[in-house]
Write an enzyme that holds these catalytic residues in place. Structure first.
Site, PDB file in Angstrom:
ATOM      1  N   CYS A 174       0.803  -1.220   0.000  1.00 35.15           N
ATOM      2  CA  CYS A 174       0.000   0.000   0.000  1.00 35.15           C
ATOM      3  C   CYS A 174       0.840   1.276   0.000  1.00 35.15           C
ATOM      4  O   CYS A 174       0.280   2.371  -0.037  1.00 35.15           O
ATOM      5  CB  CYS A 174      -0.934  -0.006   1.197  1.00 35.15           C
ATOM      6  SG  CYS A 174      -1.847  -1.547   1.359  1.00 35.15           S
ATOM      7  N   HIS A 307      -3.008   7.968   5.934  1.00 34.55           N
ATOM      8  CA  HIS A 307      -3.214   6.644   5.334  1.00 34.55           C
ATOM      9  C   HIS A 307      -4.611   6.157   5.707  1.00 34.55           C
ATOM     10  O   HIS A 307      -5.333   5.656   4.862  1.00 34.55           O
ATOM     11  CB  HIS A 307      -2.146   5.682   5.827  1.00 34.55           C
ATOM     12  CG  HIS A 307      -2.157   4.365   5.137  1.00 34.55           C
ATOM     13  ND1 HIS A 307      -1.947   4.231   3.786  1.00 34.55           N
ATOM     14  CD2 HIS A 307      -2.362   3.105   5.606  1.00 34.55           C
ATOM     15  CE1 HIS A 307      -2.028   2.954   3.447  1.00 34.55           C
ATOM     16  NE2 HIS A 307      -2.286   2.248   4.532  1.00 34.55           N
ATOM     17  N   LYS A 339      -9.478   7.359   1.765  1.00 38.04           N
ATOM     18  CA  LYS A 339      -9.978   5.978   1.702  1.00 38.04           C
ATOM     19  C   LYS A 339     -11.412   5.855   2.201  1.00 38.04           C
ATOM     20  O   LYS A 339     -12.127   4.930   1.807  1.00 38.04           O
ATOM     21  CB  LYS A 339      -9.063   5.048   2.509  1.00 38.04           C
ATOM     22  CG  LYS A 339      -7.665   4.872   1.936  1.00 38.04           C
ATOM     23  CD  LYS A 339      -6.841   3.914   2.763  1.00 38.04           C
ATOM     24  CE  LYS A 339      -5.445   3.747   2.184  1.00 38.04           C
ATOM     25  NZ  LYS A 339      -4.617   4.971   2.367  1.00 38.04           N
ATOM     26  N   HIS A 344      -9.752   1.633  -0.338  1.00 37.58           N
ATOM     27  CA  HIS A 344      -8.293   1.489  -0.311  1.00 37.58           C
ATOM     28  C   HIS A 344      -7.848   0.976  -1.678  1.00 37.58           C
ATOM     29  O   HIS A 344      -8.141  -0.162  -2.046  1.00 37.58           O
ATOM     30  CB  HIS A 344      -7.915   0.496   0.794  1.00 37.58           C
ATOM     31  CG  HIS A 344      -6.461   0.494   1.128  1.00 37.58           C
ATOM     32  ND1 HIS A 344      -5.474   0.817   0.231  1.00 37.58           N
ATOM     33  CD2 HIS A 344      -5.820   0.206   2.299  1.00 37.58           C
ATOM     34  CE1 HIS A 344      -4.294   0.726   0.808  1.00 37.58           C
ATOM     35  NE2 HIS A 344      -4.476   0.368   2.073  1.00 37.58           N
ATOM     36  N   PHE A 404       1.314  -2.905   4.613  1.00 41.25           N
ATOM     37  CA  PHE A 404       1.629  -4.219   5.155  1.00 41.25           C
ATOM     38  C   PHE A 404       3.116  -4.485   4.922  1.00 41.25           C
ATOM     39  O   PHE A 404       3.660  -4.124   3.882  1.00 41.25           O
ATOM     40  CB  PHE A 404       0.825  -5.293   4.426  1.00 41.25           C
ATOM     41  CG  PHE A 404      -0.478  -5.636   5.098  1.00 41.25           C
ATOM     42  CD1 PHE A 404      -1.016  -4.819   6.069  1.00 41.25           C
ATOM     43  CD2 PHE A 404      -1.162  -6.790   4.748  1.00 41.25           C
ATOM     44  CE1 PHE A 404      -2.220  -5.140   6.681  1.00 41.25           C
ATOM     45  CE2 PHE A 404      -2.369  -7.124   5.359  1.00 41.25           C
ATOM     46  CZ  PHE A 404      -2.894  -6.301   6.324  1.00 41.25           C
TER      47      PHE A 404
END
Length: 424
Positions: A174, A307, A339, A344, A404
């Protein structure tokens, strides 16, 4: 990847001269901006593939019926992610005033993606099984697999435009889009290229939808970043593209810079495969390094496009990082999450959010998140909810991407100074 260009004297000021976007709100920047300002989420029921066997049943998908017809003579065998990328790149170049010409020989493409043509791979495999089982008369065409690699969107842009310089794809989950923009900024600063077409593109596919469902990281309802009852992310699709050039090059052709690409940095938590560092240590380091790269103090940042996934752990860790960098001021710093409106977008999330951040700077306001849901008292930031927040000052903005695996990217954009906005 070098983390930060810490050269004390920069040879160039790099500016944003064009923006492009394909999101669930539409196939261009104006429709995307209108959707973001509405504060109404585009996340909901979707039909890109059969999801009846999964735990959740919402996503944010692009309306393919609204796509412009593909020009005659162009090959049709490109993936959805490729189409999004090419459409956004063409819009960005049009705004920048860059048509065909010699500039393409000194230009590069820097893209982020996490799945490329995975959706088309899945459709091929599904058709292959049907053919072998007798439910389909013919084997599927192998050409369906042509855009399968995750660097395909960036390559498609290069072919479409005729780019002669470097074409590279970052795949860092991401944080891919944010890191790709950081790479592009360094390439223009150093003089490696004169023009960088940078961003990211990803489409919905079963692999990521099933994977995040298996991890129980997706919410059964549209995601609610930083809310007390948040239960995970919502997956979306689309592309974001920005054009980076040296300031003097933009002014020389009579164009106007939209923003200055002021700073970037990337770090890694080196902590856990899926969980962020609980104190947001890696994210804080990335933000601090991006501020140093932009030669700004934390007090000069006027808002944050976070984020903001809506997962319990990520939101808390990100707010810890903001508190670490901004101190008590973090409680008053406007924070939004794109988002919450478009989902996302994984490998292209950082790119679309960079576009959103620049649009907010240009408009002097922060786009809202949906108003529904009680804010989590543990997060300690000022959320922008329901309607756009007009800023007293819109000088500098921070956009974060926290992936991640612990990859973190931070980008800082600034409004051009008055003397930088017009040619002499």
């Amino acid at each position: 990847m070098p983390r930060v260009d810490r050269a004390p004297a920069r040879p160039r000021t790099v500016v944003v001269s064009g923006l492009g976007a394909v999101t669930p709100f539409g196939w261009n920047v104006p429709s995307t901006w209108n959707g973001l300002r509405s504060g109404k989420t585009s996340i909901g029921p979707f039909d890109r593939f059969d999801h009846s066997g999964y735990r959740t049943h919402v996503a944010a998908q692009v309306d393919l019926a609204r796509a412009a017809p593909r020009p005659r003579g162009k090959p049709a065998r490109i993936s959805l992610a490729d189409r999004y990328a090419v459409c956004a790149a063409r819009e960005a170049l049009s705004q920048a005033g860059l048509g065909g010409g010699d500039w393409t020989r000194r230009a590069g493409v820097y893209f982020g993606s996490s799945t490329g043509g995975m959706l088309e791979n899945e459709r091929y495999f599904e058709a292959l099984l049907a053919a072998e089982g007798g439910a389909r008369r013919r084997l599927p065409r192998m050409s369906i697999l042509a855009p399968q690699q995750y660097n395909a969107p960036g390559d498609a842009v290069a072919r479409e435009i005729g780019i002669g310089g470097p074409v590279q794809t970052v795949s860092a989950a991401c944080a891919s889009g944010g890191m790709a923009i950081g790479d592009a900024l360094r390439a223009v600063r150093s003089g490696e290229v004169e023009t960088a077409i940078t961003g990211g593109s990803d489409s919905l596919c079963r692999l990521t939808y099933a994977g995040f469902n298996a991890l129980r990281s997706v919410d059964e309802r549209p995601c609610r970043p930083f809310r007390k009852d948040r239960a995970g992310l919502s997956i979306g699709e689309g592309a974001g593209v920005i054009v980076l050039e040296p300031l003097e090059r933009v002014l020389a052709r009579g164009a106007r810079p939209l923003a200055v690409a002021a700073g970037e940095a990337a770090t890694c938590d080196a902590y856990h495969m899926t969980a962020p560092h609980p104190l947001g240590a890696g994210a804080a380091e990335a933000i601090g390094a991006a501020l140093a790269d932009a030669q700004l103090d934390p007090g000069e940042i006027d808002f944050v496009n976070a984020h903001g996934t809506g997962t319990p752990l990520n939101d808390l860790a990100e707010c810890e990082a903001l508190a670490s960098v901004f101190g008590e001021r973090a409680r008053e710093l406007p924070v939004t999450s794109t988002k919450s409106l478009v989902g996302h977008l994984l490998g292209s999330a950082g790119a679309v959010e960079a576009v959103a951040t620049i649009l907010c700077l240009v408009a002097g306001e922060v786009h809202p998140m949906p108003a529904e849901g009680e804010s989590d008292p543990a997060i300690g930031v000022q959320l922008v909810l329901g309607s756009p927040l007009k800023l007293k000052r819109a000088r500098h903005a921070l956009s974060t991407s926290l992936a991640f695996g612990g990859a973190n990217a931070a980008l800082i954009f600034s409004r051009p100074r008055p003397e930088d906005r017009d040619a002499d």
